[in-house]
Design a protein around this motif. Structure first.
Motif, PDB file in Angstrom:
ATOM      1  N   GLU A   1       1.074  -1.307  -0.117  1.00 47.63           N
ATOM      2  CA  GLU A   1       0.151   0.009  -0.156  1.00 47.63           C
ATOM      3  C   GLU A   1       0.631   1.283   0.254  1.00 47.63           C
ATOM      4  O   GLU A   1       0.215   2.308  -0.819  1.00 47.63           O
ATOM      5  N   LYS A   2       2.002   1.914   0.477  1.00 48.81           N
ATOM      6  CA  LYS A   2       3.091   2.796   1.029  1.00 48.81           C
ATOM      7  C   LYS A   2       3.704   2.195   1.724  1.00 48.81           C
ATOM      8  O   LYS A   2       3.306   0.844   2.695  1.00 48.81           O
ATOM      9  N   PRO A   3       5.058   2.681   2.160  1.00 49.33           N
ATOM     10  CA  PRO A   3       6.479   2.490   3.167  1.00 49.33           C
ATOM     11  C   PRO A   3       5.775   2.342   4.610  1.00 49.33           C
ATOM     12  O   PRO A   3       4.836   3.436   4.990  1.00 49.33           O
ATOM     13  N   LYS A   4       5.799   2.185   5.714  1.00 44.56           N
ATOM     14  CA  LYS A   4       4.606   2.140   6.462  1.00 44.56           C
ATOM     15  C   LYS A   4       6.788   2.297   7.558  1.00 44.56           C
ATOM     16  O   LYS A   4       7.251   1.361   7.580  1.00 44.56           O
ATOM     17  N   ARG A   5       6.066   2.698   9.124  1.00 44.94           N
ATOM     18  CA  ARG A   5       6.915   2.109  10.033  1.00 44.94           C
ATOM     19  C   ARG A   5       7.010   0.871  10.287  1.00 44.94           C
ATOM     20  O   ARG A   5       5.839   0.832  10.944  1.00 44.94           O
ATOM     21  N   PHE A   6       7.625   0.746  11.687  1.00 45.27           N
ATOM     22  CA  PHE A   6       7.501  -0.747  12.230  1.00 45.27           C
ATOM     23  C   PHE A   6       5.875  -0.731  13.531  1.00 45.27           C
ATOM     24  O   PHE A   6       5.514  -1.738  13.115  1.00 45.27           O
TER      25      PHE A   6
ATOM     26  N   LEU B   1      13.391  -7.697  -0.581  1.00 45.26           N
ATOM     27  CA  LEU B   1      11.887  -7.372  -1.128  1.00 45.26           C
ATOM     28  C   LEU B   1      11.562  -6.944  -0.031  1.00 45.26           C
ATOM     29  O   LEU B   1      10.385  -6.303  -1.266  1.00 45.26           O
ATOM     30  N   ILE B   2      12.439  -6.171   0.488  1.00 49.85           N
ATOM     31  CA  ILE B   2      12.143  -4.536   0.925  1.00 49.85           C
ATOM     32  C   ILE B   2      12.939  -4.094   1.287  1.00 49.85           C
ATOM     33  O   ILE B   2      14.605  -4.531   1.361  1.00 49.85           O
ATOM     34  N   ARG B   3      12.946  -2.723   1.566  1.00 51.67           N
ATOM     35  CA  ARG B   3      13.900  -1.775   1.915  1.00 51.67           C
ATOM     36  C   ARG B   3      13.706  -1.227   3.306  1.00 51.67           C
ATOM     37  O   ARG B   3      12.494  -0.436   3.570  1.00 51.67           O
ATOM     38  N   ARG B   4      14.923  -0.763   4.348  1.00 55.73           N
ATOM     39  CA  ARG B   4      14.859  -0.710   4.754  1.00 55.73           C
ATOM     40  C   ARG B   4      16.192   1.116   5.405  1.00 55.73           C
ATOM     41  O   ARG B   4      16.753   1.356   5.037  1.00 55.73           O
ATOM     42  N   THR B   5      14.634   2.224   5.459  1.00 52.79           N
ATOM     43  CA  THR B   5      15.548   3.811   5.954  1.00 52.79           C
ATOM     44  C   THR B   5      15.603   4.534   6.600  1.00 52.79           C
ATOM     45  O   THR B   5      14.275   4.475   7.568  1.00 52.79           O
ATOM     46  N   VAL B   6      16.413   4.880   7.400  1.00 54.33           N
ATOM     47  CA  VAL B   6      16.610   5.627   8.311  1.00 54.33           C
ATOM     48  C   VAL B   6      16.851   7.207   7.566  1.00 54.33           C
ATOM     49  O   VAL B   6      16.557   7.814   6.680  1.00 54.33           O
ATOM     50  N   LEU B   7      14.939   7.990   8.470  1.00 59.22           N
ATOM     51  CA  LEU B   7      14.753   9.405   8.093  1.00 59.22           C
ATOM     52  C   LEU B   7      15.286  10.185   8.113  1.00 59.22           C
ATOM     53  O   LEU B   7      15.703   9.946   9.843  1.00 59.22           O
ATOM     54  N   ASP B   8      15.613  11.024   7.930  1.00 64.59           N
ATOM     55  CA  ASP B   8      16.698  12.536   8.487  1.00 64.59           C
ATOM     56  C   ASP B   8      15.598  13.500   9.420  1.00 64.59           C
ATOM     57  O   ASP B   8      15.337  14.690   8.770  1.00 64.59           O
TER      58      ASP B   8
ATOM     59  N   GLU C   1      12.300   3.464   7.944  1.00 65.32           N
ATOM     60  CA  GLU C   1      10.929   3.475   7.662  1.00 65.32           C
ATOM     61  C   GLU C   1      10.678   1.980   6.778  1.00 65.32           C
ATOM     62  O   GLU C   1      12.309   1.584   6.212  1.00 65.32           O
ATOM     63  N   TYR C   2      10.126   1.250   6.341  1.00 63.01           N
ATOM     64  CA  TYR C   2      10.205  -0.076   5.517  1.00 63.01           C
ATOM     65  C   TYR C   2       9.455   0.152   4.175  1.00 63.01           C
ATOM     66  O   TYR C   2       8.341   0.356   4.088  1.00 63.01           O
ATOM     67  N   ALA C   3       9.853  -0.476   2.937  1.00 64.53           N
ATOM     68  CA  ALA C   3       8.945  -0.369   1.655  1.00 64.53           C
ATOM     69  C   ALA C   3       9.157  -1.145   1.475  1.00 64.53           C
ATOM     70  O   ALA C   3      10.812  -1.957   1.038  1.00 64.53           O
TER      71      ALA C   3
END
Lengths: 112, 112
Positions: free
Chosen positions: A35-40, A67-74, A81-83
């Motif tokens: 659906e969209k990127p989400k937090r844990f 299959l997913i990417r973990r991004t630390v947002l600034d 966030e996981y996408a």
């Protein structure tokens, strides 16, 4: 495919695919992220019944399998966030076939 | 499919399909039977590493799921033959998709 009976490489690739989605959680997590990127915490809320420990483990496995990417947002404090990745989205056709066959299978086996 | 995020029925049918082929033996047995109907001892010889006890259990499970059919032949002494059903053969497309995705997955994850 079924006629490639003896080919070990065919079997290996099928096993790879099954391994990537095995268990009761991985697909549910991917569905939540499609659906969209989400937090844990958001994922934990949407995937009913999963514990934080299991979610953490499954997210790691999905990340290793790209299959997913973990991004630390600034942000402050920083948020993670996981996408779903394009590779994760490429499961679409496999899931379609599993879905259609699963429907036919249910009809065949329990007649409804 | 991935966009049907919230649909429990979709998830159920996918789970049905995965359950029908899970484990390391079921597909190997189906592959062996796709060539032609075979007897227990023939299957045991072709599916390397499987014990008689496990083969017996897996054949039962495949039979319950209507993927194979067990026939008692009218010979003396009577012989039992296992054959893949049309429903078992209908897995072809699912296995094709799993195979192709598995190949792409291996390339994506380990780059070869």
């Amino acid at each position: 495919m079924l006629s490639n009976a003896g080919c070990p490489k065919t079997m290996l690739s099928i096993k790879d695919a099954l391994d990537a989605v095995e268990g009761r959680w991985k697909l549910l997590i991917l569905f939540a992220l499609a659906e969209k990127p989400k937090r844990f915490s958001q994922i934990a809320k949407e995937v009913h019944g999963i514990t934080d420990k299991t979610l953490s483990k499954e997210l790691k496995s999905l990340e290793v399998n790209k299959l997913i990417r973990r991004t630390v947002l600034d942000t402050f404090p920083s948020t993670i966030e996981y996408a779903i990745t394009p590779h994760g989205l490429s499961l679409e056709k496999v899931l379609d076939e599993l879905h259609f066959w699963g429907l036919a299978h249910r009809k065949e086996v329990i007649g409804k």
